[in-house]
Write a protein that holds these residues in place. Structure first.
Motif, PDB file in Angstrom:
ATOM      1  N   ILE A 124     -16.410  -8.579  10.667  1.00  0.00           N
ATOM      2  CA  ILE A 124     -15.617  -8.250   9.476  1.00  0.00           C
ATOM      3  C   ILE A 124     -15.398  -6.737   9.396  1.00  0.00           C
ATOM      4  O   ILE A 124     -14.287  -6.268   9.100  1.00  0.00           O
ATOM      5  CB  ILE A 124     -16.313  -8.772   8.200  1.00  0.00           C
ATOM      6  CG1 ILE A 124     -16.320 -10.302   8.179  1.00  0.00           C
ATOM      7  CG2 ILE A 124     -15.627  -8.239   6.951  1.00  0.00           C
ATOM      8  CD1 ILE A 124     -17.119 -10.899   7.040  1.00  0.00           C
TER       9      ILE A 124
ATOM     10  N   GLN B 223     -11.820  -4.800   9.477  1.00  0.00           N
ATOM     11  CA  GLN B 223     -11.560  -4.453   8.089  1.00  0.00           C
ATOM     12  C   GLN B 223     -10.170  -3.807   7.945  1.00  0.00           C
ATOM     13  O   GLN B 223      -9.809  -2.916   8.709  1.00  0.00           O
ATOM     14  CB  GLN B 223     -12.622  -3.466   7.596  1.00  0.00           C
ATOM     15  CG  GLN B 223     -12.581  -3.161   6.130  1.00  0.00           C
ATOM     16  CD  GLN B 223     -13.082  -4.319   5.288  1.00  0.00           C
ATOM     17  OE1 GLN B 223     -13.829  -5.146   5.750  1.00  0.00           O
ATOM     18  NE2 GLN B 223     -12.649  -4.367   4.033  1.00  0.00           N
TER      19      GLN B 223
ATOM     20  N   THR C 255      -5.911 -12.808   5.857  1.00  0.00           N
ATOM     21  CA  THR C 255      -5.126 -13.574   4.890  1.00  0.00           C
ATOM     22  C   THR C 255      -4.356 -14.725   5.532  1.00  0.00           C
ATOM     23  O   THR C 255      -4.049 -15.703   4.850  1.00  0.00           O
ATOM     24  CB  THR C 255      -4.131 -12.653   4.167  1.00  0.00           C
ATOM     25  OG1 THR C 255      -3.315 -11.981   5.137  1.00  0.00           O
ATOM     26  CG2 THR C 255      -4.873 -11.632   3.319  1.00  0.00           C
TER      27      THR C 255
ATOM     28  N   PRO D 237     -13.646 -12.872   4.632  1.00  0.00           N
ATOM     29  CA  PRO D 237     -12.828 -12.773   3.416  1.00  0.00           C
ATOM     30  C   PRO D 237     -11.839 -13.929   3.297  1.00  0.00           C
ATOM     31  O   PRO D 237     -11.061 -14.198   4.210  1.00  0.00           O
ATOM     32  CB  PRO D 237     -12.104 -11.436   3.604  1.00  0.00           C
ATOM     33  CG  PRO D 237     -12.999 -10.633   4.473  1.00  0.00           C
ATOM     34  CD  PRO D 237     -13.626 -11.626   5.412  1.00  0.00           C
TER      35      PRO D 237
ATOM     36  N   ASN E  41      -3.549  -7.204   6.802  1.00  0.00           N
ATOM     37  CA  ASN E  41      -4.858  -7.798   6.492  1.00  0.00           C
ATOM     38  C   ASN E  41      -5.048  -8.971   7.445  1.00  0.00           C
ATOM     39  O   ASN E  41      -4.350  -9.982   7.361  1.00  0.00           O
ATOM     40  CB  ASN E  41      -4.913  -8.263   5.037  1.00  0.00           C
ATOM     41  CG  ASN E  41      -6.311  -8.693   4.623  1.00  0.00           C
ATOM     42  OD1 ASN E  41      -7.129  -9.073   5.452  1.00  0.00           O
ATOM     43  ND2 ASN E  41      -6.583  -8.630   3.327  1.00  0.00           N
TER      44      ASN E  41
END
Length: 332
Positions: A159, A163, A188, A273, A185
């Motif tokens: 992660i 990032q 997503t 995430p 990102n």
């Protein structure tokens, strides 16, 4: 005297059928007792372990199956359940989310991880097999560090690397003009999310394959490779004609075990995430079951998803065992 002498010689006494029956019956009873002891002794020796396993594994499975047939509500001091039959399974199997997202994510992710893990692990094993004792030890310990790393720690490392904005990979890709680090990102969208998850799982799993395959390579006589070289076989041909057939059971074991492990991956997806419920597009069966049960408090639906995952793993395990038995019969 006529009965015992014929031409002056003693006559052999023939035992009667009536006298032989008790001896035959005793021998048959002894054989039955021995057969019974032979059949029951292993189970008696295994009984304590089987009882423990039943308490740790079988009973929870029964409870999950029971829960999947109920509508369970948590209340202070306990819970309240209402029997709903197969309603949760009907809702699960009629869900578009299951067929279009959850199952494809689970299946394709698992097979991608298995293929890459076995391929990378085999390549590393071939490299280790060509190294000297000192370097083989150093490299083996180094790759085992990846296997020893907890899945939680490894996931947070990946992660951090990906990032958005300030991740090392994001910064490198931005410097090469591949992405805009300020707006990209990786977590997503479905494809990049699972690419990162696949890298994470393969990095964590390939040392097991490498060490296991290396152990198999060490059992192959060098004379086979020397004969192959004399016959003019190149390295690729020697691998497919000598290495693979000789240690085929090893490849079979690592492939099936990796399949079982990668089908039930949870940590590497949940901790990324969006994987904890914010992004339904990245659910797999393990995460979906957890979200339904604990995030939505629909324990019956979560249990039904868990039962579905267990059945998939059970089918894979049966295939694994049958393939091993078939391989053993062929070797004989």
């Amino acid at each position: 005297m006529k009965d015992t002498l014929v031409s002056g010689e003693p006559k052999a006494t023939i035992p009667s059928a009536r006298g032989s029956r008790p001896a035959d019956g005793a021998a048959e009873a002894a054989r039955r007792r021995k057969k019974l002891i032979t059949l029951t002794r292993p189970w008696l020796l295994l009984a304590p372990s089987l009882v423990v396993l039943a308490g740790l594994l079988l009973w929870p499975l029964i409870q999950v199956g029971k829960l999947s047939l109920e509508d369970y509500k948590v209340k202070f001091g306990g819970g309240e359940s209402t029997f709903t039959g197969l309603d949760h399974y009907q809702d699960l199997l009629s869900s578009d989310l299951l067929w279009k997202t959850v199952l494809p994510n689970t299946v394709f992710f698992a097979f991608a991880c298995v293929g890459l893990t076995v391929a990378l692990g085999t390549a590393v094993a071939l490299l280790l097999n060509r190294l000297g004792p000192t370097w083989k030890l150093i490299c083996s310990v180094s790759i085992l560090a990846a296997w020893a790393m907890p899945a939680v720690t490894g996931t947070y490392v990946w992660i951090w690397l990906f990032q958005p904005q300030d991740g090392m990979v994001s910064q490198l890709a931005d410097s090469l003009g591949l992405i805009d680090a300020e707006t990209t990102n990786w977590f997503t969208e479905r494809l990049p999310f699972y690419v990162i998850a696949t890298i994470n799982v393969v990095h964590h799993g390939f040392p097991f394959v490498a060490i296991t395959v290396l152990a198999g390579l060490l059992t192959i006589p060098k004379e086979l490779y020397e004969a192959g070289e004399i016959d003019g076989a190149n390295a690729w041909q020697r691998f497919w004609k000598i290495t693979v057939p000789t240690i085929k059971p090893v490849f079979l074991v690592v492939t099936i075990l990796s399949t079982i492990w990668d089908f039930k991956v949870f940590t590497q997806v949940f901790l990324m995430p969006g994987g904890s419920g914010d992004n339904p597009d990245v659910y797999n069966l393990g995460v979906y079951s957890y979200i339904e049960a604990f995030a939505k408090n629909d324990y019956g639906a979560g249990a039904a998803a868990a039962v579905l995952l267990t059945l998939l793993l059970l089918v894979i395990t049966i295939v694994y065992i049958r393939t091993l038995f078939r391989q053993g019969e062929e070797d004989l």
